[in-house]
Write a protein that holds these residues in place. Structure first.
Motif, PDB file in Angstrom:
ATOM      1  N   TRP A   1     135.457 -55.964  18.278  1.00  0.00           N
ATOM      2  CA  TRP A   1     135.413 -55.884  16.945  1.00  0.00           C
ATOM      3  C   TRP A   1     135.889 -54.901  16.808  1.00  0.00           C
ATOM      4  CZ3 TRP A   1     133.303 -53.262  14.018  1.00  0.00           C
ATOM      5  CH2 TRP A   1     131.662 -52.790  14.152  1.00  0.00           C
ATOM      6  N   LYS A   2     134.986 -53.862  17.219  1.00  0.00           N
ATOM      7  CA  LYS A   2     135.084 -52.268  16.913  1.00  0.00           C
ATOM      8  C   LYS A   2     137.151 -52.038  18.023  1.00  0.00           C
ATOM      9  CE  LYS A   2     133.207 -48.455  17.171  1.00  0.00           C
ATOM     10  NZ  LYS A   2     131.064 -47.773  17.254  1.00  0.00           N
TER      11      LYS A   2
ATOM     12  N   LYS B   1     139.168 -53.082  18.721  1.00  0.00           N
ATOM     13  CA  LYS B   1     140.533 -53.810  17.217  1.00  0.00           C
ATOM     14  C   LYS B   1     140.317 -52.979  16.309  1.00  0.00           C
ATOM     15  CE  LYS B   1     140.162 -59.171  18.288  1.00  0.00           C
ATOM     16  NZ  LYS B   1     140.042 -60.547  17.816  1.00  0.00           N
ATOM     17  N   ARG B   2     139.487 -52.796  15.597  1.00  0.00           N
ATOM     18  CA  ARG B   2     139.354 -51.871  14.948  1.00  0.00           C
ATOM     19  C   ARG B   2     139.961 -50.484  14.845  1.00  0.00           C
ATOM     20  NH1 ARG B   2     134.282 -49.150  12.429  1.00  0.00           N
ATOM     21  NH2 ARG B   2     134.488 -48.365  14.488  1.00  0.00           N
ATOM     22  N   ASP B   3     138.987 -49.968  15.954  1.00  0.00           N
ATOM     23  CA  ASP B   3     140.187 -48.481  16.572  1.00  0.00           C
ATOM     24  C   ASP B   3     141.392 -48.448  17.023  1.00  0.00           C
ATOM     25  OD1 ASP B   3     137.673 -48.010  15.306  1.00  0.00           O
ATOM     26  OD2 ASP B   3     136.667 -47.704  18.054  1.00  0.00           O
TER      27      ASP B   3
ATOM     28  N   ARG C   1     143.994 -50.927  16.408  1.00  0.00           N
ATOM     29  CA  ARG C   1     145.307 -50.663  15.424  1.00  0.00           C
ATOM     30  C   ARG C   1     145.883 -49.909  15.117  1.00  0.00           C
ATOM     31  NH1 ARG C   1     142.424 -53.837  12.819  1.00  0.00           N
ATOM     32  NH2 ARG C   1     142.767 -56.133  13.147  1.00  0.00           N
ATOM     33  N   GLU C   2     145.179 -48.825  14.734  1.00  0.00           N
ATOM     34  CA  GLU C   2     146.009 -47.722  13.916  1.00  0.00           C
ATOM     35  C   GLU C   2     146.711 -47.205  15.054  1.00  0.00           C
ATOM     36  OE1 GLU C   2     147.981 -45.672  11.149  1.00  0.00           O
ATOM     37  OE2 GLU C   2     146.383 -47.139  10.416  1.00  0.00           O
TER      38      GLU C   2
END
Length: 322
Positions: A18-19, A21-23, A25-26
C-alpha cells in the motif's frame, strides 16, 4: 510482474504494497504526463528521403552491423466457427435474453453464462467508454438503445452479446453485457489446416508462386496486397515453433501450418515462406532503407525535443535557492 511476487516487491522496497502504491502513484503520473507531452511534440516529425540519405552519409561509419536476417512471407487462414456452432451460440443468447425479459436477475445470468472474465464480478458492467473505442457492431447497437433497454443478440469478433444501456452522453456509453462465446472446435482448426496444406501443395508443384497465392488466398488484408510479405526478421526474435521450422529448412522452403494470432479476436493458422537469407552486413540505403528511416526519424525527433526543452529554459523563470 517484474519481481515475481508481491512479497519479493515488498522485500526489495522494504515497505508494504500500500505504501509502495501511495509513494509511486505521483511519480508514475508525472512520467505518463511527461511521455504524453513529449509525444505531442514529436509525433508529427517525419523525415524525407533526402534527410535519411544525409543522416546515413554522416553516421554510416558508426552505425552497428545488421545481424543475419530472413526475408519472410506468409499466407493466413482465420479459424472460423462452423455454422452449427454459431447457431448454437445464437440460440443460447436468445434464451438468455428471454430469461432476462421474463425477470431473471442480470447479475445471475452474467454469472451463469457470460464468458467475459473481466466483467463477471461486476455484473457485466463495462463502465462509461467513448463509443468509438468499442468494436463498431457493439457501439452501433448501444447507440440505438434507450436507458435500461436490452438489445437483441449482437455478434462481434468477441462472440455474441446481449447489451443493456445504463446511460449515455453525446460521445460515451455506459453499458453492461452478457457475452456468449462462439468457440472454435477441433474440426474448425482442421478445415483451416487443410486449406493451407492445399495451397502449399500447389506452390510446391509449381502451379503458382507463393506471392501469387498470398494475393489470391491469404485472409490477412494487411499483408495480402504485398504478396504476404512480413518483412525481415532475425531468427532469435521469432516465435519458438516458427523458429524451429525455419532453422530446419533452406531458402525457398515453406513451413507446415502454424498458430498465428495478430488479433486476439481472430485466431488463425499460417504457412511461412523463407524466401532468402540476408547475411550480416553494414547497413546501406539500398538494402536497409526502412530501418535507416526509423533511426533517422528517431534522431530528428530527439533533436526537435531538445530544441523545445532549450526554448523552455530560455522562456521560463528559474530561481535557485540555497
Amino acid at each position: 510482474a517484474q519481481f515475481g511476487s508481491t512479497e519479493r516487491l515488498e522485500q526489495v522496497y522494504q515497505m508494504p504494497l500500500w505504501k509502495i502504491k501511495r509513494d509511486g502513484r505521483e511519480e508514475i503520473k508525472k512520467r505518463v504526463l511527461m511521455e504524453r507531452i513529449r509525444a505531442s511534440k514529436i509525433m508529427d516529425v517525419k523525415v524525407t528521403r533526402a534527410e535519411v540519405e544525409e543522416f546515413y552519409t554522416q553516421y554510416k561509419d558508426s552505425l552497428p552491423e545488421v545481424s543475419q536476417q530472413l526475408e519472410l512471407f506468409h499466407i493466413v487462414k482465420f479459424i472460423t466457427p462452423s455454422t452449427s456452432t454459431k447457431d448454437g451460440a445464437l440460440a443460447l443468447a436468445k434464451r438468455v435474453r428471454d430469461s432476462l425479459l421474463a425477470g431473471t436477475d442480470f447479475c445471475q445470468l452474467v454469472k451463469n453464462h457470460s464468458k467475459d472474465p473481466g466483467t463477471v464480478s461486476s455484473c457485466g458492467d463495462l463502465g462509461m467508454y467513448p463509443c468509438n473505442s468499442l468494436v463498431p457492431e457493439f457501439c452501433n447497437a448501444a447507440k440505438r438503445l434507450q436507458p435500461n433497454e436490452v438489445s437483441l443478440p449482437i455478434e462481434t469478433p468477441f462472440g455474441i452479446h446481449i447489451i443493456q444501456l445504463i446511460e449515455r452522453t453525446k460521445d460515451q456509453v455506459h453499458t453492461r453485457h452478457i457475452l456468449i462465446a462462439v468457440p472454435r472446435q477441433d474440426n474448425d482448426v482442421d478445415v483451416a489446416k487443410k486449406y493451407l496444406m492445399n495451397i502449399k501443395e500447389q506452390i510446391e508443384q509449381g502451379k503458382t508462386t507463393f506471392e501469387e497465392a498470398a494475393r489470391n488466398y491469404s485472409e490477412e488484408k494487411e499483408t495480402q496486397g504485398f504478396g504476404g510479405a512480413i518483412g525481415k526478421a532475425q531468427l532469435s526474435t521469432l516465435d519458438p515453433a516458427l523458429k524451429t521450422q525455419l532453422e530446419a529448412m533452406k531458402d525457398g522452403g515453406i513451413t507446415e501450418p502454424l498458430q498465428y494470432q495478430a488479433d486476439r479476436t481472430k485466431p488463425a493458422l499460417h504457412i511461412v515462406y523463407r524466401k532468402r537469407t540476408l547475411p550480416a552486413h553494414k547497413p546501406t540505403i539500398e538494402t536497409d532503407y526502412k530501418d535507416l528511416e526509423r533511426v533517422a526519424q528517431s534522431f530528428k525527433q530527439n533533436k526537435e525535443y531538445e530544441k523545445w526543452i532549450a526554448s523552455l529554459r530560455r522562456e521560463l523563470h528559474w530561481e535557485v535557492r540555497q
